[in-house]
Design an enzyme around this catalytic site. Structure first.
Site, mmCIF file in Angstrom:
data_model
loop_
_atom_site.group_PDB
_atom_site.id
_atom_site.type_symbol
_atom_site.label_atom_id
_atom_site.label_comp_id
_atom_site.label_asym_id
_atom_site.label_seq_id
_atom_site.Cartn_x
_atom_site.Cartn_y
_atom_site.Cartn_z
ATOM 1 N N ARG A 57 -14.996 54.706 36.325
ATOM 2 C CA ARG A 57 -13.971 53.684 36.110
ATOM 3 C C ARG A 57 -12.884 54.188 35.166
ATOM 4 O O ARG A 57 -11.741 53.734 35.206
ATOM 5 C CB ARG A 57 -14.602 52.411 35.523
ATOM 6 C CG ARG A 57 -13.668 51.190 35.579
ATOM 7 C CD ARG A 57 -14.359 49.964 35.033
ATOM 8 N NE ARG A 57 -14.665 50.120 33.611
ATOM 9 C CZ ARG A 57 -15.675 49.520 32.995
ATOM 10 N NH1 ARG A 57 -16.516 48.765 33.682
ATOM 11 N NH2 ARG A 57 -15.868 49.699 31.707
ATOM 12 N N TYR A 109 10.899 43.957 45.329
ATOM 13 C CA TYR A 109 9.711 43.759 46.140
ATOM 14 C C TYR A 109 9.167 42.352 45.920
ATOM 15 O O TYR A 109 8.853 41.954 44.795
ATOM 16 C CB TYR A 109 8.654 44.814 45.812
ATOM 17 C CG TYR A 109 7.311 44.509 46.420
ATOM 18 C CD1 TYR A 109 7.178 44.324 47.800
ATOM 19 C CD2 TYR A 109 6.177 44.375 45.634
ATOM 20 C CE1 TYR A 109 5.962 44.009 48.364
ATOM 21 C CE2 TYR A 109 4.944 44.066 46.186
ATOM 22 C CZ TYR A 109 4.847 43.885 47.552
ATOM 23 O OH TYR A 109 3.624 43.562 48.108
ATOM 24 N N ASP A 181 10.731 51.318 39.756
ATOM 25 C CA ASP A 181 9.967 51.365 40.994
ATOM 26 C C ASP A 181 10.743 52.271 41.941
ATOM 27 O O ASP A 181 11.785 51.893 42.473
ATOM 28 C CB ASP A 181 9.813 49.954 41.574
ATOM 29 C CG ASP A 181 9.060 49.938 42.900
ATOM 30 O OD1 ASP A 181 8.841 51.021 43.490
ATOM 31 O OD2 ASP A 181 8.701 48.834 43.358
ATOM 32 N N LYS A 206 2.597 53.729 50.289
ATOM 33 C CA LYS A 206 3.754 53.963 51.146
ATOM 34 C C LYS A 206 3.970 55.474 51.361
ATOM 35 O O LYS A 206 3.138 56.129 51.959
ATOM 36 C CB LYS A 206 4.976 53.284 50.546
ATOM 37 C CG LYS A 206 4.737 51.837 50.090
ATOM 38 C CD LYS A 206 4.233 50.925 51.176
ATOM 39 C CE LYS A 206 4.313 49.456 50.833
ATOM 40 N NZ LYS A 206 3.422 49.009 49.754
#
Length: 394
Positions: A57, A109, A181, A206
């Protein structure tokens, strides 16, 4: 794993990306790294961890290579991969001090915009939405103070261009961190840190992966912010919340990054060809693409995008919503699907997806241009526009 290539100058981005899985595994000599599914690691007899790993983790061997490659591509100090683009962005917002104020784009977005409104604000995060293409509007918003300025360029789905260098100057003057971004641009076309950004985010689902088979996100920090408590908090939250991909997903991400430059170059060339072909088409009210000379922000895009203008464009179909949906229904090569940045071309009626509070025009179709032959994609769009009768939506 470090690349031992002996070179007198920095490697080109295309070379860095292509060698992503070409870093030889020192244990076996394999040119493709192994997958490490282990979730835990052995302690020494004295209860220490001499190999430096404790629990997956917090980190996993399969995170190391994609993080290292992305850091090199972006010119940053360190990168972290996350379970999704949303989890990467949200982790950064959650790392801000209590009562922090964020300035974000009006057009961005939709999923993150919705989170800021429906989750961030009720949790005490101050959020101001401004037109990021208007420097005066950004400066006015920053007069009220801010901890973080969030920029998306090109901005989904109208593909507006923000001057990252100007935004960085304004943000830093106000004492704020600038985060970008850069999903649509990718580090192949734009390196925001070179323009003054402090943190770069990607929805790695993406273009970085590029094959529509991985959910992942990334954050990269600039050298000047790497030692800041904000970045330390991001690292802590990622580990404590488990916002991480699985080892196989991290391995697939690295595999996808190997062809990043080729895919982005081809998609950008295809998108430009489509935009130029339909720029004056009477069946369209507008073609939104930063590569067109008359697109607002084109000159800025020329300065901060190198090698192309990206594979994303939008068209506004003459005749309105029903006509736009009908055109999408008639397309044969473009799949009607959410997401972007894969090798296949996609089309989506964004207003329908985002709902009644969407700021997106209802005649707009968002197109993610893939790596197919440009002539075939143009012919498909042409037949869809030519055959769709007005007022007869499907």
């Amino acid at each position: 794993m470090t690349d031992k290539t002996d070179t007198a100058r920095p490697l080109a981005s295309a070379t860095v990306a292509a060698r992503a899985t070409g870093r030889v595994d020192p244990a076996t000599g394999a040119v493709v790294p192994p997958i490490h599914p282990a979730t835990t690691y052995e302690r020494a007899a004295d209860l220490s961890y001499p190999r430096g790993r404790v629990y997956t983790r917090a980190d996993n061997p399969n995170y190391d290579a994609p993080e290292a490659v992305l850091t090199e591509l972006e010119g940053g100090a360190e990168s972290l991969i996350f379970a999704s683009g949303m989890s990467a962005a949200v982790t950064l917002f959650q790392a801000l001090p209590q009562g922090a104020r964020v300035v974000a784009p009006e057009i961005m977005y939709w999923g993150l915009r919705k989170w800021l409104i429906e989750v961030g604000r009720p949790a005490g995060l101050g959020v101001a939405f401004v037109d990021m293409t208007d420097q005066q509007a950004l400066a006015a918003a920053l007069d009220e103070g801010a901890d973080l300025v969030w920029v998306e360029s090109p901005a989904n789905p109208l593909w507006g261009i923000t001057d990252i260098a100007a935004a960085a100057r304004l943000a830093h003057r106000a004492g704020a961190v600038l985060a970008v971004d850069s999903t649509a641009a990718t580090p192949i076309l734009t390196r925001p840190i070179d323009h003054g950004a402090d943190i770069v985010m990607h929805s790695a689902t993406k273009y970085l992966n590029g094959h529509s088979d991985v959910l992942a996100g990334t954050l990269t920090v600039a050298p000047g912010l790497a030692g800041d408590p904000l970045w330390a908090r991001v690292r802590q939250l990622r580990s404590m919340s488990g916002n991480i991909p699985g080892p196989f997903e991290a391995w697939l991400l690295l595999r996808g990054m190997r062809t990043l430059a080729l895919r982005v170059e081809r998609a950008s060339a295809n998108a430009l060809a489509i935009a130029q072909h339909f720029a004056r088409d009477p069946r369209l009210d507008a073609v939104l693409y930063p590569g067109l000379p008359d697109f607002p922000g084109h000159e800025i895009a020329q300065r901060q995008m190198t090698g192309g203008f990206g594979g994303m464009l939008s068209i506004r179909v003459a005749g309105g919503r029903d006509r736009a949906i009908e055109v999408a229904a008639r397309l044969r090569l473009f799949a009607r699907a959410t997401s972007l940045g894969g090798v296949e071309s996609l089309v989506e009626h964004r207003a329908s997806i985002e709902g009644t509070d969407s700021p997106v025009p209802d005649d707009l179709l968002r197109i993610s241009v893939g790596i197919e032959a440009a002539a075939d994609l143009i012919a498909d769009l042409d037949q869809a526009l030519g055959k769709a009768p007005a007022g007869d939506a499907q």
